[in-house]
Design an enzyme around this catalytic site. Structure first.
Site, PDB file in Angstrom:
ATOM      1  N   ASP A 294      41.293  34.590  47.840  1.00 27.31           N
ATOM      2  CA  ASP A 294      40.192  33.683  48.119  1.00 27.31           C
ATOM      3  C   ASP A 294      39.718  33.949  49.551  1.00 27.31           C
ATOM      4  OD1 ASP A 294      38.231  31.855  47.878  1.00 27.31           O
ATOM      5  OD2 ASP A 294      39.482  30.237  47.138  1.00 27.31           O
TER       6      ASP A 294
HETATM    7  C1  BGC Z   1      36.125  29.424  47.228  1.00 29.37           C
HETATM    8  C2  BGC Z   1      36.041  30.373  46.055  1.00 29.37           C
HETATM    9  C3  BGC Z   1      34.779  31.183  46.169  1.00 29.37           C
HETATM   10  C4  BGC Z   1      34.806  31.922  47.476  1.00 29.37           C
HETATM   11  C5  BGC Z   1      33.627  32.835  47.676  1.00 29.37           C
HETATM   12  C6  BGC Z   1      35.931  30.122  48.553  1.00 29.37           C
HETATM   13  O1  BGC Z   1      35.784  29.230  49.592  1.00 29.37           O
HETATM   14  O2  BGC Z   1      37.368  28.758  47.191  1.00 29.37           O
HETATM   15  O3  BGC Z   1      36.103  29.657  44.852  1.00 29.37           O
HETATM   16  O4  BGC Z   1      34.678  32.039  45.074  1.00 29.37           O
HETATM   17  O5  BGC Z   1      34.818  30.985  48.524  1.00 29.37           O
HETATM   18  O6  BGC Z   1      32.479  32.147  47.901  1.00 29.37           O
END
Ligand code: BGC
Length: 762
Positions: A294
């Site tokens: 993530d």
């Molecule tokens: C989120 C993810 C997301 C990623 C990219 C993160 O803060 O937890 O679910 O896909 O950002 O935007």
């Protein structure tokens, strides 16, 4: 500059291997691209391999803590050196093409980029938020909605979505419940499959499909106290039986990628978690796709207190099975050195890179890096009328009728004086939800606009209560109005004159979603006070809720005669709501997350354990599992939702009194439409395993069927239960089917059911 000879070598290898693969691939578990991938890998430098494992956000849309200022130039340079394998948050053919061109034409090996984006419930034409969609229980419609999102995104240069989020959650304080499918692993698994199928289709190279991501592996929905990014401690029984199943279902559906999670799970960050990523996902489940971290989660292992510095974080993450680093820059900084120092085995790097390159082949990017970059298609596809029809259909099916006394709904289409109140009634932005991708601001149909399409009534509008001060955005905290009552009087005036008052209340779009946890989940700001004031003047109220999570609205549930849960329904929101209020669509949604009476009941979920001291109907004693200031029961249970017609359940029948190994049993019920309108009912079947080596929930959804019934019509619905239905995972993760006694319940929600009993003999 890439040398011509190298291009030639790669092209030749690809031709050679595609000939070989045509004969070798069928029936094998191995990727048909294995040979091409191996050949390419064999000519890559260690640095180039590590580059493939590096993912950056576009220059600069951010969906997490922003990278350091001034790093854009460095990143462009890295791109030219082949040190970036994927970009996220780059949208639109023009932008994608420009970056792809650098990757393909200016790097030594010309390996194309994968372009990822959070296409969660639409790209430009927004469908309802995923929690709302799940309330439809309509797997075909959900799949269709993902198809629409994929088609628009793919037309805009994107080939990878970070969806579906399949995290089970029991805590409505957590803002990201809006992004999931609720609290149930059985329904959550089916929805996970439907969404994966919708995004990926049957041909990943088709220009309307994109790779999907099952996220966030794992346990993220169990953040302590519902506070985003917080600690997660989940016992093995819950992990195997509740948290894992939707992820397993996504792998079974062929999901191409997984995303790990920000949280620690039982003390170990998910990103550095070997048990999750290597033992379970890539081991037991044999997942061949790639795992992306993530946003910055590799670096976050330092504040988690798990890695001492960036170098160790990179080492721990790669060893644990995280293949791609989203926005930490730690792989690109440290992995090559770690390999050279002998701290990380290059075989681990090779395995990760193979997974990444395989996806690039599967997406067709090696055949044509600009496959998703056709300006004409971008213009033609985005916003197609058929997409608007699909999201409207999805929106209508997502609405849940929570209460309808005095048959206030549906509304007469003629001669009615209606007062429409609430800031959200005219809001064209909040219905787009918080993960709204590239939807234009204020592009949703408001409730007011939807109602105006029924011109034979007298519609008066006053905002009355303001929910927010200013216009909040994705990157800001929402400022809630807590003082301005200046609109109350005007609202009261029109409420006085009206026969029916429609009040639209709830949350602003950016009050739910990532980083939007709440400690109070009633109506924010002055909305509760406003509702009570209007109720004194005219109690003929239809309360339309617009929100991204279950709300604790005990007062309203008791006093207000009609309540419609309308979530954040996307671009066609107002049309869907108006059609339901006027009865042009008979509501059919059923809740997929329990609505608590108050925050103190959280976590509250239907599939809880019985405890040793369960409440008995005649129990007047003090020593049982309860609260002294509230009941245990929810405000609205899982599976609950009304219709403008009514359904009666009778004749629950079992084909025999039990079954044994490899056998099955049929459970049937008769459902009658006892009202005056055509209606859709979701017939639900639950089980309770009365005693087992690990205690089982009081009820578990094990089947459902949606039926449309004409007034007076009766239909027999039959479910088949087998070992799959009665088995469970023990605390070591082994699948068990044990002899015993099972209660079976069938009904229109998780509470009011007909019930019977059967036996299973091993
Ligand atoms: C989120 C993810 C997301 C990623 C990219 C993160 O803060 O937890 O679910 O896909 O950002 O935007």
């Amino acid at each position: 500059m890439k040398s011509l000879s190298l291009i030639l070598i790669i092209v030749l290898m690809n031709i050679l291997h595609s000939c070989q693969n045509n004969s070798a691939s069928s029936g094998s578990n191995q990727s048909p691209y294995a040979k091409q991938v191996d050949s390419l890998l064999s000519i890559m430098t260690l640095e180039e391999k590590v580059g493939q494992m590096n993912q950056y956000s576009g220059f600069w849309e951010v969906t997490g803590p922003a990278p350091e200022e001034g790093s854009a130039a460095i990143r462009y340079e890295q791109l030219r050196k082949g040190l970036i394998g994927s970009m996220l948050n780059v949208t639109g053919v023009e932008n994608v093409k420009a970056l792809q061109k650098i990757a393909v034409e200016e790097t030594r090996l010309g390996i194309p980029l994968i372009i990822g984006y959070d296409v969660i419930h639409g790209y430009k034409t927004m469908a309802p938020i995923p929690l709302a969609e799940s309330a439809s229980w309509d797997l075909e419609a959900i799949k269709k909605s993902a198809e629409v999102a994929a088609a628009e995104a793919a037309a805009a240069g994107i080939n990878w979505t970070f969806a579906p989020m399949v995290d089970i959650s029991r805590d409505a304080r957590w803002g990201r419940v809006m992004e999931g499918a609720g609290e149930d692993p059985y329904l959550g698994s089916l929805i996970a499959k439907a969404r994966v199928a919708g995004f990926q289709g049957t041909d990943l190279k088709a220009p309307h499909t994109i790779a999907a991501t099952a996220k966030h592996f794992a346990g993220y929905g169990f953040a302590e106290a519902g506070r985003d990014y917080n600690t997660v401690d989940v016992g093995t029984s819950t992990l195997y039986n509740q948290v894992f199943p939707p992820f397993k279902a996504a792998t079974d559906a062929g999901v191409k990628t997984f995303m790990n999670a920000f949280n620690v799970l039982n003390g170990v960050p998910a990103t550095g978690n070997t048990f999750l990523q290597r033992d379970i996902l890539k081991g037991k489940w044999n997942f061949n796709g790639l795992v992306v971290s993530d946003w910055g989660s590799i670096k976050e292992m330092i504040p988690h207190g798990y890695a001492k510095d960036g170098e160790q974080a990179a080492e721990l993450a790669v060893k644990a099975g995280s293949d791609m680093d989203m926005e930490s820059s730690l792989y690109v900084e440290h992995l090559a050195t770690l390999v050279k120092e002998g701290k990380v085995d290059e075989a681990l790097i090779d395995d990760a890179v193979k997974r990444i390159l395989t996806l690039k082949y599967e997406l067709g990017l090696f055949d044509n890096p600009y496959l998703y970059c056709d300006e004409l298609r971008e213009k033609e596809v985005i916003g197609k009328p058929a997409f608007h029809e699909a999201v409207l259909d999805m929106a209508k099916k997502s609405i849940v009728l929570l209460k309808n006394e005095k048959q206030l709904l549906p509304l007469n289409k003629k001669g009615l004086k209606i007062a429409l109140l609430g800031q959200l009634a005219a809001d064209k932005d909040s219905p787009l939800g918080s993960w709204r991708a590239l939807a234009a601001p204020n592009s949703a149909v408001s409730v007011q606009e939807g109602l105006e399409k029924y011109p034979d009534n007298d519609l008066l509008f006053e905002q009355g209560v303001r929910l927010t001060d200013g216009s909040p955005s994705f990157l800001q905290e929402v400022q809630i109005n807590t003082t301005d009552r200046s609109g109350f009087e005007a609202a009261k005036n029109i409420a006085k004159q009206a026969e029916v008052v429609i009040i639209v209340l709830g949350e602003h779009a950016f009050q739910s979603g990532e980083a939007r946890s709440r400690t109070e989940i009633g109506l924010p700001g002055l909305q509760q006070e406003f509702l009570e004031e209007i109720y004194k003047i005219n109690p003929n109220i239809v309360l339309v809720l617009m929100n991204g999570r279950p709300l604790a609205i005990e007062w309203a549930a008791e006093k207000i005669p009609a309540i419609v849960e309308a979530w954040q329904l996307g671009t066609q929101s107002g049309n869907a709501i108006a059609q339901v209020l006027y009865g042009d669509y008979n509501p059919s949604g059923k809740l997929t997350m329990t609505f608590p009476r108050n925050v103190g009941q959280i976590p509250i979920y239907y599939n809880h354990k019985n405890t040793g001291r369960p409440v008995l109907p005649d129990n007047k004693q003090i020593f049982w599992s309860h609260y002294i200031d509230a009941t245990n029961s929810p405000l609205f249970p899982f599976g609950y939702g009304l219709s403008y017609t009514s359904f009666e359940y009778k004749n629950l029948q079992l084909s025999k009194n039990g079954f044994s190994k490899d056998g099955s049993i049929e459970v049937s019920v008769e459902v009658t439409n006892t009202g005056y309108l055509l209606g859709k009912e979701t017939v639900q079947l639950y089980l309770h395993d009365l005693y087992a080596s690990v205690s089982r929930p009081v009820k578990e959804l094990k089947g459902f069927e949606q039926i449309d019934l004409q007034p007076g019509e009766t239909r027999k619905v039959t479910f088949i239960l087998n070992e799959e239905s009665i088995g469970f995972f023990d605390n070591e993760g082994n699948w068990k089917v044990e002899s015993g006694e099972f209660k079976v319940f069938v009904g229109g929600n998780s509470v009011n059911n007909l019930e019977s009993v059967f036996f299973y003999e091993e």
